[in-house]
Design an enzyme around this catalytic site. Structure first.
Site, mmCIF file in Angstrom:
data_model
loop_
_atom_site.group_PDB
_atom_site.id
_atom_site.type_symbol
_atom_site.label_atom_id
_atom_site.label_comp_id
_atom_site.label_asym_id
_atom_site.label_seq_id
_atom_site.Cartn_x
_atom_site.Cartn_y
_atom_site.Cartn_z
ATOM 1 N N CYS A 14 -2.287 -0.536 7.811
ATOM 2 C CA CYS A 14 -1.449 0.780 7.526
ATOM 3 C C CYS A 14 -1.577 1.466 8.708
ATOM 4 C CB CYS A 14 -1.856 1.718 6.467
ATOM 5 S SG CYS A 14 -1.444 0.534 4.912
ATOM 6 N N GLU A 39 0.981 3.662 1.830
ATOM 7 C CA GLU A 39 1.467 4.122 3.126
ATOM 8 C C GLU A 39 2.759 3.445 3.457
ATOM 9 O OE1 GLU A 39 -2.970 4.250 3.784
ATOM 10 O OE2 GLU A 39 -1.608 3.339 2.221
ATOM 11 N N CYS A 65 -6.001 1.610 6.031
ATOM 12 C CA CYS A 65 -6.457 0.402 6.486
ATOM 13 C C CYS A 65 -6.067 -0.155 7.818
ATOM 14 C CB CYS A 65 -6.340 -0.789 5.271
ATOM 15 S SG CYS A 65 -4.650 -1.389 5.430
ATOM 16 N N HIS A 122 0.729 -1.153 -0.060
ATOM 17 C CA HIS A 122 0.025 -0.071 0.064
ATOM 18 C C HIS A 122 0.874 1.269 -0.030
ATOM 19 C CE1 HIS A 122 -3.640 -2.350 1.891
ATOM 20 N NE2 HIS A 122 -3.303 -2.753 0.843
#
Length: 155
Positions: free
Chosen positions: A86, A55, A83, A53
């Site tokens: 993260c 992040e 999410c 992701h």
């Protein structure tokens, strides 16, 4: 707030890169002492890695750039509400501030699905600002999935 808007625009540039690469268009930048130290966007498809992701990409990129792994003076800007994975990485890295754009109704960890940031953490807290450039961030996501559905229908 205007500073947040400027850095979120930089995160949106990263999200646009992801869009062009066929990735879900989420972008992020990491800011330390008023300068961007890391940029990134989703690379899940490219790396065939569900943890890639935006992040996570910028948090990993920051490793070794600062004197400590503790990102206590760092702000993460992300175009989508993080999410749970993260959010956990933000706590683990001791990131001090998070600014996000659009809500993630599927897996958002700041109230859209669950709120991990409202829980009192035993050793760390993250200041959170949500909804910065939310419309632009959401529009990019909507456009991506509309295009994906249209492309699938043409096959």
């Amino acid at each position: 707030m205007s500073v947040d808007v400027g850095y979120m625009r930089e995160a949106l540039k990263e999200a646009e890169k992801a869009f062009k690469e066929g990735e879900v268009p989420v972008g992020a930048v990491l800011v330390y002492q008023d300068r961007i130290i890391a940029r990134g966007h989703n690379q899940v498809e490219l790396l065939n890695d569900g943890t890639a992701h935006a992040e996570m990409v910028v948090l990993s990129a920051a490793a070794g750039l600062l004197p400590s792994w503790r990102l206590s003076e760092v702000t993460l800007y992300c175009t989508l509400e993080p999410c749970p994975m993260c959010a956990g990485a933000l706590f683990a890295s001791r990131c001090s501030r998070l600014v996000w754009g659009a809500k993630d109704l599927r897996v958002g960890a700041n109230g859209s699905w669950i709120d991990l940031f409202c829980q009192k953490h035993p050793i760390h807290s993250v200041e959170v600002v949500g909804g910065v450039l939310a419309e632009e961030s959401a529009f990019l996501m909507q456009s991506f999935f509309q295009k994906r559905r249209k492309d699938a229908a043409l096959r």
